[in-house]
Write a protein that holds these residues in place. Structure first.
Motif, PDB file in Angstrom:
ATOM      1  N   ASN A  59       9.277   1.153  -6.789  1.00  0.00           N
ATOM      2  CA  ASN A  59       7.855   1.136  -7.021  1.00  0.00           C
ATOM      3  C   ASN A  59       7.140  -0.088  -6.414  1.00  0.00           C
ATOM      4  OD1 ASN A  59       5.409   0.459  -8.424  1.00  0.00           O
ATOM      5  ND2 ASN A  59       6.145   1.366 -10.516  1.00  0.00           N
ATOM      6  N   THR A  60       6.086   0.434  -5.675  1.00  0.00           N
ATOM      7  CA  THR A  60       5.429  -0.535  -4.703  1.00  0.00           C
ATOM      8  C   THR A  60       4.841  -1.793  -5.460  1.00  0.00           C
ATOM      9  OG1 THR A  60       3.403   0.779  -4.881  1.00  0.00           O
ATOM     10  CG2 THR A  60       4.885   1.185  -3.030  1.00  0.00           C
ATOM     11  N   ARG A  61       4.736  -1.764  -6.610  1.00  0.00           N
ATOM     12  CA  ARG A  61       4.373  -2.760  -7.612  1.00  0.00           C
ATOM     13  C   ARG A  61       5.404  -3.579  -7.969  1.00  0.00           C
ATOM     14  NH1 ARG A  61       1.525   1.802  -8.209  1.00  0.00           N
ATOM     15  NH2 ARG A  61      -0.869   1.743  -8.690  1.00  0.00           N
ATOM     16  N   PHE A  62       6.615  -3.357  -7.893  1.00  0.00           N
ATOM     17  CA  PHE A  62       7.520  -4.115  -8.033  1.00  0.00           C
ATOM     18  C   PHE A  62       7.636  -5.665  -7.644  1.00  0.00           C
ATOM     19  CE2 PHE A  62      11.112  -0.909  -9.408  1.00  0.00           C
ATOM     20  CZ  PHE A  62      10.426  -0.844 -10.564  1.00  0.00           C
ATOM     21  N   LYS A  63       7.977  -6.772  -8.364  1.00  0.00           N
ATOM     22  CA  LYS A  63       8.410  -8.005  -7.788  1.00  0.00           C
ATOM     23  C   LYS A  63       9.676  -7.961  -7.320  1.00  0.00           C
ATOM     24  CE  LYS A  63       4.154  -9.074  -9.392  1.00  0.00           C
ATOM     25  NZ  LYS A  63       2.880  -9.063  -8.301  1.00  0.00           N
TER      26      LYS A  63
ATOM     27  N   ASN B 207       1.702  -7.693   0.341  1.00  0.00           N
ATOM     28  CA  ASN B 207       3.046  -7.921  -0.484  1.00  0.00           C
ATOM     29  C   ASN B 207       4.332  -8.139   0.396  1.00  0.00           C
ATOM     30  OD1 ASN B 207       2.364  -7.382  -3.291  1.00  0.00           O
ATOM     31  ND2 ASN B 207       1.867  -5.361  -2.436  1.00  0.00           N
ATOM     32  N   ARG B 208       4.934  -9.221   0.687  1.00  0.00           N
ATOM     33  CA  ARG B 208       6.039  -9.555   1.447  1.00  0.00           C
ATOM     34  C   ARG B 208       7.413  -9.193   0.798  1.00  0.00           C
ATOM     35  NH1 ARG B 208       3.141  -9.152   5.865  1.00  0.00           N
ATOM     36  NH2 ARG B 208       5.407  -9.731   6.658  1.00  0.00           N
ATOM     37  N   TYR B 209       7.449  -8.072   0.860  1.00  0.00           N
ATOM     38  CA  TYR B 209       8.596  -7.429   0.107  1.00  0.00           C
ATOM     39  C   TYR B 209      10.099  -8.041   0.250  1.00  0.00           C
ATOM     40  CZ  TYR B 209       5.536  -3.675  -1.741  1.00  0.00           C
ATOM     41  OH  TYR B 209       4.597  -3.055  -2.195  1.00  0.00           O
ATOM     42  N   VAL B 210      10.254  -8.355   1.801  1.00  0.00           N
ATOM     43  CA  VAL B 210      11.496  -8.768   2.357  1.00  0.00           C
ATOM     44  C   VAL B 210      11.736 -10.180   1.871  1.00  0.00           C
ATOM     45  CG1 VAL B 210      12.797  -9.299   4.234  1.00  0.00           C
ATOM     46  CG2 VAL B 210      11.604  -7.136   4.235  1.00  0.00           C
ATOM     47  N   ALA B 211      10.400 -11.001   1.892  1.00  0.00           N
ATOM     48  CA  ALA B 211      10.692 -12.363   1.493  1.00  0.00           C
ATOM     49  C   ALA B 211      10.801 -12.559  -0.088  1.00  0.00           C
ATOM     50  CB  ALA B 211       9.298 -13.153   2.035  1.00  0.00           C
ATOM     51  N   ALA B 212      10.226 -11.542  -0.837  1.00  0.00           N
ATOM     52  CA  ALA B 212      10.450 -11.741  -2.108  1.00  0.00           C
ATOM     53  C   ALA B 212      11.776 -11.371  -2.696  1.00  0.00           C
ATOM     54  CB  ALA B 212       9.319 -10.653  -2.985  1.00  0.00           C
ATOM     55  N   LEU B 213      12.631 -10.380  -1.765  1.00  0.00           N
ATOM     56  CA  LEU B 213      14.109 -10.033  -2.158  1.00  0.00           C
ATOM     57  C   LEU B 213      14.765 -11.169  -1.987  1.00  0.00           C
ATOM     58  CD1 LEU B 213      14.666  -6.453  -0.657  1.00  0.00           C
ATOM     59  CD2 LEU B 213      14.565  -7.214  -3.321  1.00  0.00           C
TER      60      LEU B 213
ATOM     61  N   ALA C 210      -0.764 -15.499 -15.649  1.00  0.00           N
ATOM     62  CA  ALA C 210      -0.496 -15.855 -14.310  1.00  0.00           C
ATOM     63  C   ALA C 210       1.175 -15.985 -14.282  1.00  0.00           C
ATOM     64  CB  ALA C 210      -0.543 -17.421 -14.026  1.00  0.00           C
ATOM     65  N   TYR C 211       2.027 -16.388 -15.181  1.00  0.00           N
ATOM     66  CA  TYR C 211       3.417 -16.111 -15.137  1.00  0.00           C
ATOM     67  C   TYR C 211       3.834 -14.780 -15.395  1.00  0.00           C
ATOM     68  CZ  TYR C 211       8.073 -17.149 -16.879  1.00  0.00           C
ATOM     69  OH  TYR C 211       9.515 -17.198 -17.012  1.00  0.00           O
ATOM     70  N   CYS C 212       3.132 -13.977 -15.955  1.00  0.00           N
ATOM     71  CA  CYS C 212       3.533 -12.658 -15.764  1.00  0.00           C
ATOM     72  C   CYS C 212       3.271 -11.850 -14.430  1.00  0.00           C
ATOM     73  CB  CYS C 212       2.713 -11.793 -16.966  1.00  0.00           C
ATOM     74  SG  CYS C 212       3.554 -12.169 -18.462  1.00  0.00           S
ATOM     75  N   LYS C 213       2.204 -12.297 -13.807  1.00  0.00           N
ATOM     76  CA  LYS C 213       1.779 -11.878 -12.544  1.00  0.00           C
ATOM     77  C   LYS C 213       2.680 -11.868 -11.561  1.00  0.00           C
ATOM     78  CE  LYS C 213      -2.494 -11.699  -9.692  1.00  0.00           C
ATOM     79  NZ  LYS C 213      -3.774 -12.016  -9.307  1.00  0.00           N
ATOM     80  N   GLU C 214       3.353 -13.133 -11.524  1.00  0.00           N
ATOM     81  CA  GLU C 214       4.430 -13.243 -10.656  1.00  0.00           C
ATOM     82  C   GLU C 214       5.864 -12.482 -10.708  1.00  0.00           C
ATOM     83  OE1 GLU C 214       4.841 -17.339 -10.958  1.00  0.00           O
ATOM     84  OE2 GLU C 214       2.915 -18.253 -10.030  1.00  0.00           O
TER      85      GLU C 214
END
Length: 497
Positions: free
Chosen positions: A88-92, A117-123, A460-464
């Motif tokens: 999902n593109t919305r995934f954190k 969204n910096r997906y690779v950095a988030a992983l 804000a906590y959930c948004k992250e």
């Protein structure tokens, strides 16, 4: 081979390239691929994946929005013998990392930077808590041309009973599970779906439903390939853009959740666009106002408006309305079981049960969860409560599993609760779905705090940590959660609060 006779997705791509050769297959901005072009691009992608070491049965993840590259990549993965794992593109980061780890995906194709969204950095950030040891290769779409330039012959032979994809779906535990679906299940079911939806050769299909969902991929990409329709993907739903695409590309088929249609019908600039080519609308099993069905037929002159019902575990579809059903039937039921599929309602619990060729082979590497969901007689226990009328038409009345639907996406309270409960100021939390005029339902969190905390801070906590559709739109602070004698939270009481 005729496309409708194909029983593997690689065979379907090849049959489409031969049978619909010069017809447009995909239109995405300046990119216009004929069926022959699409076949060639899919072959190149499969060979590029083979050169990266992808072998039969390997799980390959795809984290990207709707677009021509998503389509080529998905079809390339299965044509190389791999198993598609959409994200999902919305995934954190933590949400994606869990699925990558759970599936054992060895390669990830990713549109890094989509919508900022910096997906690779988030992983990478999530790796300390959720390592992905099997993931040895990441290919950003920015390197697409370089990736596609190096290929080797594909040795894998794909058979109808081979796994084609793992679409992950959550349950009451909040832990996503991968539903194992084969090539033949997908192709066979969407021959039926596309027939009942009256999808025709030459149709032009606006693909707004996300491809990481079965509604987008199977009732979209696969259905179009079977019938020789043109796929027009839209990466982000935006009403003016959708209206402009309908006019410019002469769209005939427009599936989506009810929110899509109401947003378009109520847009102040709608009359400025020529929408006269629209013929077919198909929506999901959420509550559909009769007046919306009537407006689609009256104001847009649609010939066919249908509703359908299914789960990821049923390959996305189990019941459908028929083209000649009246507006009340379409808005108040999900239709009858599709041919070859049985639907019944458990007399004791009212739970909807499904059995047929479309039922998943099980949850990937999770026999216990599989046994909890599919009984020894082959019935899939959906967790939904419903009734069947005298015609065999299904109406969903409740959800055993407390799942609710936000703008067409399933949201699972337990998963959201797990995230909120990690906040240091939260002692207890319970999440329910509440009605929302635009999204159908949204999350509301009831929180017992253990220290000073504001709703803005929790938001804000959930948004992250959560995809936007899972994020609570409201927080209610309570002294205690209502519970029964056994300690279970009484969500029925919360819904009345």
């Amino acid at each position: 081979m005729e496309p409708l006779d194909a029983r593997t997705i690689p065979d379907l791509v090849r049959a489409g390239a031969a049978h619909y050769r010069h017809r447009e297959a995909v239109v995405d901005g300046d990119v216009r691929l004929t069926y022959a072009d699409l076949g060639a691009e899919v072959t190149r992608c499969a060979e590029a994946l083979a050169a990266r070491g992808v072998a039969k049965g390997d799980r390959v993840a795809l984290w990207a929005p709707n677009g021509w590259r998503w389509i080529v990549a998905a079809l390339g993965i299965v044509s190389a013998g791999g198993v598609l794992v959409p994200l999902n593109t919305r995934f954190k980061g933590p949400e994606a990392a869990y699925i990558l780890a759970r599936s054992g995906a060895r390669l990830l194709l990713v549109d890094d930077g989509f919508l900022g969204n910096r997906y690779v950095a988030a992983l990478a950030e999530a790796a300390t808590e959720t390592p992905t040891p099997d993931l040895t290769d990441i290919v950003p779409f920015a390197e697409w041309d370089r990736f596609m330039a190096v290929g080797k012959a594909v040795d894998a032979v794909v058979y109808p009973d081979d796994l084609s994809d793992l679409f992950f779906t959550s349950g009451t535990t909040g832990r996503p599970k991968g539903a194992m679906i084969t090539h033949s299940q997908t192709t066979q079911l969407y021959v039926t779906w596309s027939d009942l939806a009256q999808l025709r050769e030459g149709d032009r299909y606006l693909l707004i439903n996300p491809c990481f969902h079965t509604f987008g991929y199977k009732a979209g990409v696969i259905a179009c390939l079977l019938r020789g329709a043109t796929i027009v993907p839209q990466a982000v739903f935006d009403v003016p853009t959708s209206l402009e695409l309908v006019q410019r590309e002469k769209i005939t088929v427009l599936p989506g959740p009810p929110t899509l249609y109401t947003s378009m019908l109520d847009h102040p600039a709608r009359s400025a666009y020529d929408l006269s080519t629209l013929r077919v609308a198909i929506t999901g099993a959420t509550t559909v106002p009769v007046v919306m069905i009537e407006r689609l037929r009256a104001e847009l002159a649609l010939e066919t408006v249908l509703t359908a019902y299914g789960l990821t575990e049923s390959c996305g579809t189990a019941t459908m309305c028929r083209p000649d059903d009246d507006p009340v039937t379409v808005s108040t039921t999900c239709g009858a079981a599709v041919p070859g599929v049985e639907v019944r309602v458990d007399e004791a619990s009212g739970e909807v049960l499904i059995r047929g060729y479309n039922i998943m082979r099980g949850y990937f590497n999770d026999p216990a969860a599989t046994a909890d969901t599919i009984d020894p007689d082959g019935w899939l226990h959906t967790g939904d409560v419903g009734v069947l009328d005298e015609r065999g038409y299904l109406r969903i009345t409740d959800r055993l599993k407390d799942m609710f639907i936000v703008g067409g996406f399933n949201a699972y309270p337990a998963e959201i609760e797990q995230v909120i409960a990690r906040h240091p100021a939260v002692a207890e939390v319970a999440v329910i779905g509440v009605p929302d005029e635009r999204m159908g339902e949204v999350a509301r969190a009831f929180v017992v705090s253990r220290g000073p905390v504001q709703a803005d801070a929790l938001a804000a906590y959930c948004k992250e940590r959560l995809a936007n559709y899972k994020q609570p739109r409201s927080f209610v602070f309570v002294d205690a959660l209502p519970r029964n004698a056994s300690g279970k939270v009484l969500k029925t009481t919360l819904r009345r609060a």
